[in-house]
Design an enzyme around this catalytic site. Structure first.
Site, PDB file in Angstrom:
ATOM      1  N   GLU A  11       0.774  -1.788   0.189  1.00  0.00           N
ATOM      2  CA  GLU A  11      -0.249  -0.091  -0.069  1.00  0.00           C
ATOM      3  C   GLU A  11       0.472   1.075   0.151  1.00  0.00           C
ATOM      4  OE1 GLU A  11      -2.643  -0.628   3.254  1.00  0.00           O
ATOM      5  OE2 GLU A  11      -3.661  -2.018   2.386  1.00  0.00           O
ATOM      6  N   ASN A  52       2.128  -4.327  -3.468  1.00  0.00           N
ATOM      7  CA  ASN A  52       0.937  -4.818  -2.996  1.00  0.00           C
ATOM      8  C   ASN A  52      -0.491  -3.485  -2.979  1.00  0.00           C
ATOM      9  OD1 ASN A  52      -1.311  -7.171  -2.910  1.00  0.00           O
ATOM     10  ND2 ASN A  52      -1.228  -6.278  -1.151  1.00  0.00           N
ATOM     11  N   HIS A  88     -10.444  -5.089  -3.150  1.00  0.00           N
ATOM     12  CA  HIS A  88     -10.932  -4.710  -1.903  1.00  0.00           C
ATOM     13  C   HIS A  88     -12.512  -4.369  -2.526  1.00  0.00           C
ATOM     14  CE1 HIS A  88      -9.338  -6.825   0.869  1.00  0.00           C
ATOM     15  NE2 HIS A  88      -7.760  -5.695   0.939  1.00  0.00           N
ATOM     16  N   GLU A 116      -6.691 -10.277  -2.330  1.00  0.00           N
ATOM     17  CA  GLU A 116      -7.090  -9.829  -1.586  1.00  0.00           C
ATOM     18  C   GLU A 116      -8.569 -10.144  -1.840  1.00  0.00           C
ATOM     19  OE1 GLU A 116      -5.500  -7.195   1.918  1.00  0.00           O
ATOM     20  OE2 GLU A 116      -3.681  -7.389   0.289  1.00  0.00           O
ATOM     21  N   ASP A 118     -12.355  -9.828  -2.321  1.00  0.00           N
ATOM     22  CA  ASP A 118     -13.663  -9.780  -0.878  1.00  0.00           C
ATOM     23  C   ASP A 118     -14.719  -8.386  -1.692  1.00  0.00           C
ATOM     24  OD1 ASP A 118     -12.905  -7.202  -0.426  1.00  0.00           O
ATOM     25  OD2 ASP A 118     -12.267  -8.176   2.011  1.00  0.00           O
TER      26      ASP A 118
END
Length: 197
Positions: A11, A52, A88, A116, A118
């Protein structure tokens, strides 16, 4: 054979594409990036080195910053093997440019992984939201599958019981393919359909 993938930069960017303030950037500015990647390569020459981040699923300022960073690193001979796209997502708001963006990342000469995945919703969960979530998971997986150079998908987490979302984002949840009782939700079928279509 098991391949080690190391997320060396986690990040690094704000949503507007500027650098996020942290101890490394505040101390060394952008120079911390090649130092970290080169040190990681020395520590494990066989590992895949990744950057990432979230909100880089579609085109925009943040994904452009990621692309520019990778181009710069490659032009300077700094080792970089992949981009992790956290994904996300919010139900009903999957970027329409997701496949194009994955293709643009791969065109830089790196692997891409969805790291990741979702898709959260505003609670309470409804049949209409579950149906849209199923479509969203299918869209993401189908985009991943369509792009040669995309190497993996990880969901974050598999069950709503352990999801990070409700504890972090007030009023949000139901982001995972299994509910809190480990019952498959339509999102699971969306994942399967994305892989099999």
């Amino acid at each position: 054979m098991c391949m080690t993938i190391l997320k060396i930069l986690q990040e690094p960017f704000n949503d507007d594409g500027t650098w996020r303030s942290d101890v490394f950037y505040d101390t060394m500015e952008e120079s911390f990036v090649p130092v970290a990647l080169q040190a990681a390569r020395v520590a494990d020459p066989d590992a895949k080195l990744y950057i990432n981040d979230y909100n880089v699923e579609g085109t925009g300022a943040k994904s452009a910053a990621m692309s520019n960073l990778v181009k710069s690193l490659k032009a300077s001979g700094v080792p970089i093997d992949g981009i992790g796209v956290q994904a996300h997502l919010i139900v009903g708001k999957v970027p329409t440019t997701i496949q194009t963006n994955l293709e643009q990342f791969v065109a830089l000469g790196v692997e891409v992984a969805i790291t990741e995945l979702d898709s959260r919703m505003t609670l309470p969960e409804t049949a209409a939201l579950r149906e849209q979530q199923q479509k969203d998971y299918r869209t993401v997986i189908a985009a991943y599958k369509a792009v040669t150079g995309c190497v993996g998908v990880t969901i974050w987490d598999y069950t709503d019981k352990y999801s990070w979302v409700p504890g972090t984002l007030n009023g949000q949840g139901a982001a995972c393919p299994w509910d809190a009782n480990l019952v498959e939700k339509p999102a699971y079928d969306g994942i399967v359909a994305g892989f099999t279509s």
